[in-house]
Design a protein around this motif. Structure first.
Motif, short mmCIF file in Angstrom:
data_model
loop_
_atom_site.label_atom_id
_atom_site.label_comp_id
_atom_site.label_asym_id
_atom_site.label_seq_id
_atom_site.Cartn_x
_atom_site.Cartn_y
_atom_site.Cartn_z
N GLU A 23 9.01 -9.98 -3.36
CA GLU A 23 8.07 -9.28 -2.45
C GLU A 23 8.23 -7.89 -2.46
O GLU A 23 7.54 -7.17 -1.96
CB GLU A 23 8.20 -9.99 -1.03
CG GLU A 23 6.73 -9.81 -0.40
CD GLU A 23 6.86 -10.86 0.91
OE1 GLU A 23 6.25 -10.38 1.97
OE2 GLU A 23 7.09 -11.92 0.81
N LEU A 26 5.91 -5.51 -3.94
CA LEU A 26 4.48 -5.31 -3.93
C LEU A 26 4.16 -3.87 -3.46
O LEU A 26 4.92 -3.04 -3.05
CB LEU A 26 4.07 -6.12 -2.55
CG LEU A 26 3.98 -7.68 -2.94
CD1 LEU A 26 3.95 -8.27 -1.47
CD2 LEU A 26 2.91 -8.07 -3.78
N GLU A 28 2.02 -0.66 -1.80
CA GLU A 28 1.94 -0.54 -0.33
C GLU A 28 0.75 -0.77 0.16
O GLU A 28 -0.34 -0.79 -0.70
CB GLU A 28 1.88 1.27 -0.36
CG GLU A 28 3.27 1.99 -0.32
CD GLU A 28 3.41 3.48 -0.03
OE1 GLU A 28 2.19 4.01 0.36
OE2 GLU A 28 4.38 4.19 -0.12
N GLY A 29 0.65 -1.14 1.46
CA GLY A 29 -0.54 -1.70 2.20
C GLY A 29 -0.42 -1.93 3.67
O GLY A 29 0.88 -2.10 3.88
N ASP A 30 -1.38 -2.02 4.56
CA ASP A 30 -1.18 -2.34 5.83
C ASP A 30 -1.37 -3.80 6.14
O ASP A 30 -1.10 -4.08 7.45
CB ASP A 30 -1.86 -1.28 6.68
CG ASP A 30 -3.23 -1.11 6.35
OD1 ASP A 30 -3.85 -2.18 5.67
OD2 ASP A 30 -3.99 -0.25 6.76
N VAL A 31 -1.80 -4.59 5.04
CA VAL A 31 -2.01 -6.03 5.62
C VAL A 31 -1.15 -6.84 4.38
O VAL A 31 -1.62 -6.59 3.18
CB VAL A 31 -3.41 -6.28 5.59
CG1 VAL A 31 -3.54 -7.96 5.88
CG2 VAL A 31 -4.29 -5.61 6.67
N THR A 32 -0.59 -7.67 4.72
CA THR A 32 0.02 -8.69 3.73
C THR A 32 -0.54 -9.98 3.73
O THR A 32 -0.83 -10.59 5.10
CB THR A 32 1.51 -8.85 3.88
OG1 THR A 32 2.32 -7.64 3.69
CG2 THR A 32 2.16 -9.64 2.84
N SER A 73 0.42 -7.54 9.66
CA SER A 73 -0.50 -6.49 9.40
C SER A 73 -0.21 -5.29 10.68
O SER A 73 0.06 -5.69 11.61
CB SER A 73 -1.83 -7.06 9.87
OG SER A 73 -3.24 -6.26 10.20
N VAL A 102 1.53 -13.72 -2.96
CA VAL A 102 1.50 -12.89 -2.01
C VAL A 102 0.72 -11.45 -2.49
O VAL A 102 0.91 -10.99 -3.63
CB VAL A 102 2.86 -12.30 -1.35
CG1 VAL A 102 2.67 -11.56 -0.17
CG2 VAL A 102 3.63 -13.66 -1.06
N ARG A 104 -0.52 -7.57 -1.06
CA ARG A 104 -0.41 -6.38 0.11
C ARG A 104 -1.45 -5.41 -0.18
O ARG A 104 -1.19 -4.77 -1.52
CB ARG A 104 1.02 -5.79 0.14
CG ARG A 104 1.11 -4.84 1.44
CD ARG A 104 2.47 -4.43 1.60
NE ARG A 104 3.34 -5.51 1.68
CZ ARG A 104 4.56 -5.72 1.35
NH1 ARG A 104 5.25 -4.81 0.47
NH2 ARG A 104 5.43 -6.55 1.73
N LYS A 106 -4.88 -2.67 1.48
CA LYS A 106 -5.36 -1.89 2.65
C LYS A 106 -6.52 -2.96 3.39
O LYS A 106 -7.05 -3.60 2.83
CB LYS A 106 -6.11 -0.87 2.14
CG LYS A 106 -5.42 0.24 1.57
CD LYS A 106 -6.22 1.58 1.30
CE LYS A 106 -5.48 2.81 0.53
NZ LYS A 106 -6.12 3.95 0.22
#
Length: 327
Positions: A23, A26, A28-32, A73, A102, A104, A106
């Motif tokens: 994991e 993964l 970047e992002g603000d929601v997994t 999130s 999984v 991840r 935006k």
């Protein structure tokens, strides 16, 4: 750790393999999201096989669609436990996609899963079905009514074509399916086609103007098929072009546009704004029969995705394929 299809490219070549992924790898992002279901579209087939330079970064998890549950999130619109769907936004091309346990991403890329659908049904629709809905909506906005005449659907055995036929029939249109697999005629009629024609009628170089046959067109093929579809569209009609399975070229003339006043709509599902996505999913929830959707949907485990992707590009897959990821 989770299982996923990972595409790599190095001195040993281009490979897409099922493997364990940390994991921590993964993007970047603000929601997994824990991905329950994904699907295979034509673009996924190109990415997995490497037949076209769809993937822009390596390593890459393919899969331009997924449906699942938010597990983390920091985005204001999403909280843990929310059921979400993603289509497009470069996922599976420049950002890791849905063919893994999984993802991840935006939060701005996500749409809430409609209550009318399970996560599996949402992926049976997938980008192909969502694009079909965008095409139908474009024809409606143009003002084409069911009584105005036949609607041509090219590539009718594919994902876009199958859903388009089902939608058009449900909305009262008379849809004509174009396919290179005439043995599938009865199947196409069972999901909404009123008539089936051989794609050979449209696939070769044709006239600048043909007989006026179509009030509207949903085209997923491009090239000569799109050119001939335009040439055969009735005065004031419209063509919604969303695919290039037959090629990116457009060997047409301006004749249908200036002598018959037809309109060619380009349908982009990848970067479509959120409001349009939400409208399309709301319409799918209202206008698509889930039982009919199941009639042209095939389910496979994640491990089979690479092999089925090759079959998809070879024209050996009917309708839609859903991929069981962690469900």
């Amino acid at each position: 750790m989770f299982e996923g299809i990972l595409i790599t490219k190095d001195d040993a070549g281009y490979r897409a393999q099922l493997q364990s992924i940390d994991e921590a790898q993964l993007p970047e992002g603000d929601v997994t999201v824990q991905v329950a279901w994904s699907t295979l579209n034509y673009k996924d087939g190109l990415a997995i096989t490497g037949q076209s330079p769809v993937v822009r970064r390596f390593p890459m998890v393919p899969g331009i669609d997924f449906a699942g549950t938010v597990t983390a999130s920091s985005h204001a619109s999403w909280k843990v436990g929310d059921q979400v769907v993603l289509n497009g936004w470069g996922v599976g091309e420049t950002h890791w996609g849905g063919l893994a346990g999984v993802a991840r991403v935006k939060g701005d890329w996500l749409v809430r899963l409609p209550e009318a659908f399970s996560a599996r049904q949402a992926m049976a629709i997938g980008t192909a079905g969502y694009t079909a809905m965008l095409c139908v909506m474009a024809l409606e906005r143009h003002g084409i009514q069911p009584g105005d005449g036949d609607i041509l659907v090219t590539g009718a055995n594919g994902g876009v074509g199958s859903v388009a036929l089902a939608l058009l029939a449900r909305l009262g249109y008379r849809a004509v399916a174009s396919t290179g697999r005439p043995q599938e005629a009865e199947h196409l009629k069972s999901i909404g086609a009123a008539e089936v024609i051989d794609r050979a009628e449209l696939a070769a170089p044709g006239k600048a103007l043909g007989k006026e046959r179509w009030a509207g067109v949903v085209d997923a093929v491009g090239s000569h098929t799109l050119a001939n579809a335009c040439a055969g569209t009735r005065y004031g009609g419209a063509v919604a072009a969303c695919g290039l399975a037959g090629g990116m070229d457009f060997p047409a003339t301006v004749a249908p546009f200036i002598l018959r006043g037809i309109t060619l709509y380009g349908i982009d599902s990848v970067m479509a704004p959120l409001a349009l996505r939400q409208q399309a999913w709301a319409r799918l929830a209202r206008d698509l029969d889930p039982a009919l959707l199941e009639a042209f949907t095939r389910e496979i485990p994640l491990a089979q995705a690479p092999a089925v992707a090759a079959d998809l590009l070879a024209g050996q897959v009917r309708g839609r394929v859903v991929v069981r990821v962690t469900a």
